[in-house]
Each structure stands twice: as structure tokens, then as C-alpha cells.
Design a protein around this motif. Structure first.
Motif, PDB file in Angstrom:
ATOM      1  N   THR A  15       0.843  -1.198   0.000  1.00 53.84           N
ATOM      2  CA  THR A  15       0.000   0.000   0.000  1.00 53.84           C
ATOM      3  C   THR A  15       0.876   1.246   0.000  1.00 53.84           C
ATOM      4  O   THR A  15       2.056   1.199   0.367  1.00 53.84           O
ATOM      5  N   ARG A  16       0.277   2.358  -0.386  1.00 57.22           N
ATOM      6  CA  ARG A  16       0.995   3.635  -0.303  1.00 57.22           C
ATOM      7  C   ARG A  16       1.416   3.904   1.136  1.00 57.22           C
ATOM      8  O   ARG A  16       2.520   4.373   1.396  1.00 57.22           O
ATOM      9  N   ASP A  46       5.363   5.077 -10.426  1.00 60.04           N
ATOM     10  CA  ASP A  46       4.737   5.442  -9.148  1.00 60.04           C
ATOM     11  C   ASP A  46       5.830   5.431  -8.077  1.00 60.04           C
ATOM     12  O   ASP A  46       6.979   5.106  -8.352  1.00 60.04           O
ATOM     13  N   TYR A  84       5.453  -1.657  -6.057  1.00 55.71           N
ATOM     14  CA  TYR A  84       4.608  -0.490  -6.287  1.00 55.71           C
ATOM     15  C   TYR A  84       3.287  -0.647  -5.533  1.00 55.71           C
ATOM     16  O   TYR A  84       2.840  -1.770  -5.284  1.00 55.71           O
ATOM     17  N   PRO A  85       2.629   0.463  -5.204  1.00 50.07           N
ATOM     18  CA  PRO A  85       1.326   0.392  -4.541  1.00 50.07           C
ATOM     19  C   PRO A  85       0.327  -0.413  -5.375  1.00 50.07           C
ATOM     20  O   PRO A  85       0.330  -0.356  -6.602  1.00 50.07           O
TER      21      PRO A  85
END
Length: 131
Positions: A15-16, A46, A84-85
Motif C-alpha cells: 500500500t501507499r 509510481d 509499487y502500490p
């Protein structure tokens, strides 16, 4: 602990929040770990996870398996495909070698685009400890 024994896989949603929190916790303020626009300007689609967060997750994976008496002696990892998220990393491991109360574990962390992390972890588990 037996040579060849497989550790159960661990799925970690990327997750971010995980990426940014890991970067902040490890004092890695590089913009590619928290600013999507600047990451894109630098050629990344990202933000992506830093190596220190990956290192911590690998350590957690091993100590969660071997229990609270386990001591990490060495973590030697190499990064590959970025985390990456929106992806999921699946950590897996196999005991490569056992010497008394010390084991060397081969670790792989795969995501949707390939191996994010590969390497070995050396762990000591005192005799009589659950593993």
C-alpha cells in the motif's frame, strides 16, 4: 529446523501507506518513496518501496516463523522488481543449511512483475525453542 524445510508463504499487500511509512521510519526521505509525481518525473510509474523497508519485512518473516527467541545474525538481500502500490509481495523461504542452533534461510519475495527481493538470512534459534 531441517535442511530443505519450507517456510509458509507470507502475503504482504503493498500500500501507499506501507511504502511511505517505511521510508519515514527508516529516515529515507527520497522523493521516489513518497511523491508519485516526482517519481514519475524520474522515470518510475509510481512511488516504490525502499530497501530498508524490504529488509525489515524479510527480518519479520523469518522471526515470525522461528519465534521470539530467534536472533537474526545476517541479512543479505538484493532488490529486483520494484514494489509499487496496489501489488502484493509474497515472501517464501527454504532452510538451506543448519549448523547446531543456526540456520541459513534462502528468501524470495515475488510481486506481480517478478522477484522483488532475493537473498539469505542467517538466524540462531536457541535449542529447545519452538520453530
Amino acid at each position: 529446523m531441517k535442511t530443505g524445510e519450507e517456510l509458509p508463504p507470507l502475503e504482504i499487500p503493498i500500500t501507499r501507506t506501507l511504502i511511505v511509512a517505511g521510508a519515514i521510519a527508516s529516515r529515507d526521505y527520497q522523493d521516489v518513496h513518497h511523491d508519485a509525481e516526482l517519481a514519475r518525473q524520474k522515470g518510475s510509474p509510481d512511488i516504490f518501496m525502499n530497501i530498508l523497508t524490504t529488509n525489515g519485512l524479510v527480518g519479520r518473516y523469518v522471526t515470525d516463523h522461528f519465534g521470539p527467541t530467534a536472533t537474526l545474525r545476517k541479512v543479505a538481500i538484493r532488490l529486483g522488481a520494484p514494489n509499487y502500490p496496489g501489488d502484493t509481495m509474497v515472501l517464501s523461504g527454504q532452510i538451506a543449511e543448519v549448523d547446531g542452533d543456526t540456520a541459513r534461510i534462502r528468501i524470495t519475495g515475488r510481486n506481480g512483475i517478478g522477484n522483488h527481493v532475493t537473498g539469505t538470512v542467517t538466524v540462531t534459534v536457541p535449542q529447545g525453542s519452538p520453530s
